[in-house]
Design an enzyme around this catalytic site. Structure first.
Site, short mmCIF file in Angstrom:
data_model
loop_
_atom_site.label_atom_id
_atom_site.label_comp_id
_atom_site.label_asym_id
_atom_site.label_seq_id
_atom_site.Cartn_x
_atom_site.Cartn_y
_atom_site.Cartn_z
N ASP A 15 -24.22 -24.80 71.85
CA ASP A 15 -23.43 -25.92 72.35
C ASP A 15 -24.39 -26.99 72.84
O ASP A 15 -25.16 -26.75 73.77
CB ASP A 15 -22.53 -25.42 73.50
N ASP A 109 -20.91 -30.80 67.77
CA ASP A 109 -21.88 -30.33 68.76
C ASP A 109 -21.82 -28.83 69.05
O ASP A 109 -22.42 -28.38 70.02
CB ASP A 109 -21.70 -31.12 70.06
N GLU A 110 -21.12 -28.07 68.23
CA GLU A 110 -21.02 -26.63 68.49
C GLU A 110 -21.06 -25.86 67.18
O GLU A 110 -20.53 -26.31 66.18
CB GLU A 110 -19.68 -26.29 69.14
#
Length: 451
Positions: A15, A109-110
């Site tokens: 993350d 973003d993950e």
DNA sequence: TCTGGGGTCCTAGGACCC
DNA sequence: TCTGGGGTCCTAGGACCC
């Protein structure tokens, strides 16, 4: 290998910390150490990401930008630059792919990574997690948090526990101690509504949740959600890491700075959205069978209407016509005002093979795509005959034209030096007289860029 | 201070067919 | 004439996630 003993897995979750804001601070050193807020800057904008410096002032994502400005007036407020974030995300994914072929991006973003069985190649998974963390930091220059655990549920919770900027590992024997004290709200799928219902029944922590009978959870939340809660309370999650997931729908929506009241404006905006989403559909080589519109009224009530098409299409005119037909299917309460409009496409299938009769529409879509590719995405917008923009028309695409592309410039445009650039000489086809109406669905009016 | 934009998945009710 | 269920498709809405 007993049937009752499935192979233990190791799942990693990465993350990125305050991703958008971190990218801005990376690219602009003068922003480092300062509160940075990335989000919509208009009157109705909301915060996408706040840097940790901004969070210290109480700013967080989903907060109206106007409120963030009051809390943090000296912050740097920036509009998102998605192309740049996509680039940074790709760099991160490339690093992850070096450690496992099974990488599932959840968002920009993950991502999940299945590290099961990678020990022989990369050594102990604990060390691999540290190495991934280090490489992302040094190679992208961006901070991230990493969680490592026996399944996706726990890995995601672990990366959260690692924030900011750390690595957190949950071994099988640590699961109870890790999970029990957590508020139920932290569990995947437990949002405000579910958390409220649970709280009303005296369930606040995961430990509390574990004390609730499966049958009771079933009666409170139904079979699917009930069983899911029962399993999550015990840290159980067998869901695999999916490295390829086909999109189920695509959509585009806009919240307008000021509400729309005139049906003519609403229809025009819907067509713009339909055109945009159809262009994306064609770019992905997909066809859609369902067209959906979304309307949010000024009072925030939200309605959706959808229709199933007789056959799959990527035809922008067809899609736009269906969107407007959906709009007109119900009453348009003009007095309330429209705050948001959206057009969505679902029932997506690959456009690898299509029936003969679909060729003409696809050529039209390809023609539009080609013009935009050659002259920029903003070079043309789309209107329909008889919708009040005659002065800006530069040509009409005729879907029945053999060539697909067509639209020689009309005299007005040519007279001004051909700034529209629509009719490429080599592809030009006869242009219908612009003063002749073209039935809806039969033609498109091309509009040069505004300004 | 009024509340973005991109998605996923689930539920429920009605139509329709057997 | 009145009565079933089951299965599937479609639509609308809602909860949730980032």
């Amino acid at each position: 290998m007993g049937y009752d003993c499935p192979m233990a897995r190791w799942i990693l979750h990465v993350d990125m910390d305050a991703f958008f804001a971190s990218v801005e601070q990376l690219d602009r050193p003068e922003l480092r150490g300062r509160p940075v807020i990335v989000g919509g800057l208009g009157p109705r904008g909301v915060v996408s990401t706040a840097s940790y410096e901004a969070r210290a002032f109480g700013v967080h994502s989903a907060m109206p930008t106007a409120k963030a400005r009051k809390l943090c007036p000296h912050g740097a407020f920036l509009a998102p630059r998605f192309a740049r974030y996509e680039e940074a995300a790709a760099a991160t994914r490339a690093i992850l792919s070096a450690f496992s072929p099974v990488v599932e991006p959840l968002s920009l973003d993950e991502a999940f990574v299945d590290l099961t069985g990678t020990e022989r190649l990369h050594g102990p998974v604990e060390r691999t997690a540290q190495e991934i963390h280090r490489r992302i930091r040094t190679e992208t220059g961006l901070p991230c948090s990493v969680g490592l655990a026996p399944n996706k549920l726990l890995a995601k919770l672990a990366s959260e526990a690692a924030k900011p900027g750390g690595v957190h590992i949950v071994h099988e024997e640590d699961v109870d101690g890790f999970l029990s004290p957590m508020p139920v709200r932290r569990l995947w799928g437990v949002g405000p509504q579910t958390a409220r219902k649970l709280a009303e029944r005296g369930v606040h922590t995961v430990s509390d949740l574990r004390g609730v009978d499966a049958s009771l959870l079933h009666s409170w939340f139904g079979p699917t959600a009930g069983a899911q809660l029962w399993r999550m309370a015990r840290g159980l999650d067998e869901s695999p890491v999916h490295s390829v997931r086909d999109a189920k729908s695509i959509s585009q929506e806009v919240t307008y700075p000021e509400d729309l009241y005139r049906e003519e404006d609403i229809a025009r905006e819907l067509r713009q959205l339909a055109m945009a989403v159809a262009t994306r559909l064609a770019a992905e080589a997909l066809l859609a069978t369902t067209v959906r519109i979304k309307i949010r009224w000024a009072d925030f009530t939200t309605r959706t209407r959808q229709v199933r098409l007789p056959e799959p299409t990527d035809h922008p005119v067809l899609i736009a016509d269906e969107a407007v037909a959906l709009l007109r299917r119900g009453e348009v309460q003009a007095e309330v005002g429209v705050r948001l409009l959206g057009v969505g496409l679902a029932g997506l299938i690959a456009a690898t093979f299509r029936p003969e009769h679909l060729f003409v529409p696809s050529q039209l879509g390809a023609a539009l795509h080609q013009v935009r590719t050659r002259h920029g995405a903003q070079s043309l917008s789309l209107g329909f005959p008889g919708e009040g923009h005659p002065r800006r028309e530069v040509g009409i695409l005729d879907p029945d034209a053999k060539d697909g592309v067509n639209g020689e410039m009309d005299d007005r445009s040519r007279g001004r030096g051909g700034r529209g650039g629509v009719g490429q000489r080599d592809r030009a086809v006869r242009l219908p007289d612009p003063d002749h109406g073209v039935p809806s669905g039969q033609g498109l009016v091309l509009l040069p860029a505004r300004g």
